[in-house]
Motif scaffolding. Sequence first.
Motif, PDB file in Angstrom:
ATOM      1  N   GLU A   1       0.818  -1.209   0.000  1.00  0.00           N
ATOM      2  CA  GLU A   1       0.000   0.000   0.000  1.00  0.00           C
ATOM      3  C   GLU A   1       0.856   1.265   0.000  1.00  0.00           C
ATOM      4  O   GLU A   1       0.430   2.315  -0.456  1.00  0.00           O
TER       5      GLU A   1
ATOM      6  N   LYS B   1     -10.721   8.413   2.782  1.00  0.00           N
ATOM      7  CA  LYS B   1     -11.468   8.921   1.635  1.00  0.00           C
ATOM      8  C   LYS B   1     -12.545   9.916   2.061  1.00  0.00           C
ATOM      9  O   LYS B   1     -13.291   9.675   2.993  1.00  0.00           O
TER      10      LYS B   1
ATOM     11  N   GLN C   1      -6.227   1.014  -3.903  1.00  0.00           N
ATOM     12  CA  GLN C   1      -7.213   0.184  -3.201  1.00  0.00           C
ATOM     13  C   GLN C   1      -7.310   0.561  -1.724  1.00  0.00           C
ATOM     14  O   GLN C   1      -8.397   0.609  -1.161  1.00  0.00           O
ATOM     15  N   PHE C   2      -6.188   0.845  -1.098  1.00  0.00           N
ATOM     16  CA  PHE C   2      -6.169   1.209   0.316  1.00  0.00           C
ATOM     17  C   PHE C   2      -6.846   2.557   0.548  1.00  0.00           C
ATOM     18  O   PHE C   2      -7.770   2.675   1.352  1.00  0.00           O
TER      19      PHE C   2
ATOM     20  N   SER D   1      -8.776   4.345  -1.346  1.00  0.00           N
ATOM     21  CA  SER D   1     -10.152   4.479  -1.844  1.00  0.00           C
ATOM     22  C   SER D   1     -11.137   3.599  -1.067  1.00  0.00           C
ATOM     23  O   SER D   1     -12.342   3.687  -1.277  1.00  0.00           O
ATOM     24  N   SER D   2     -10.645   2.772  -0.180  1.00  0.00           N
ATOM     25  CA  SER D   2     -11.529   1.876   0.581  1.00  0.00           C
ATOM     26  C   SER D   2     -12.280   2.659   1.661  1.00  0.00           C
ATOM     27  O   SER D   2     -11.797   3.672   2.163  1.00  0.00           O
ATOM     28  N   ASP D   3     -13.447   2.174   2.012  1.00  0.00           N
ATOM     29  CA  ASP D   3     -14.204   2.784   3.105  1.00  0.00           C
ATOM     30  C   ASP D   3     -13.583   2.435   4.454  1.00  0.00           C
ATOM     31  O   ASP D   3     -13.566   3.252   5.367  1.00  0.00           O
ATOM     32  N   TRP D   4     -13.024   1.241   4.576  1.00  0.00           N
ATOM     33  CA  TRP D   4     -12.527   0.782   5.872  1.00  0.00           C
ATOM     34  C   TRP D   4     -11.290   1.520   6.356  1.00  0.00           C
ATOM     35  O   TRP D   4     -11.054   1.647   7.549  1.00  0.00           O
TER      36      TRP D   4
END
Length: 172
Positions: free
Chosen positions: A59, A78, A68-69, A71-74
């Motif tokens: 990442e 973002k 991916q990291f 843009s993730s919700d978790w």
Amino acid sequence: FISSFGRMRGDCANFVSQCLVAGGLTMNSSWHYSLEKNLWMSSTGNSFAVKTERDMTPEWATAKAQYQFFSSDWAGYKNGEVIQIWSKTGVEYNIKNSNIQKGDLMFFAHRNTGEVYHSTIISRVTEDDIQYAAHTKDWDYKSLSNHLNKKDNEDFVVIVRIRDEAVQGYIK
């Protein structure tokens, strides 16, 4: 992300990560880099060698994993939805309507496959253009409009706006 010779194949994501840390983001267990150099003495005791150990997450160091990291919700970085821009008209529309700011992340992806392959960071937003900084090829105020307007352009970009709270050290 590291070749068999221990060298990075590109440096774009590492550059973006370094910029984020310089801007106030705090590394964590999912997104970090450290370098430890140890001095070793030879078995004969008359020469020294430096052993370098890297601890780097994908990442931190690769465009696709970085996208991916962030843009993730978790992960909690973002701010709103990811923005896709395919043309100069899209640049102008999103400047007016999407609150894109200096320090937001921008990733290049292939038009045909959608595969993210390059990390950049937004360095300036003007009335009609988004400019970005990147490494691998050194750019500091590169024009997105000019890039997307090229006849042979095979890219689109995705922008991940970063929450102000993330820069202040708070992640949900």
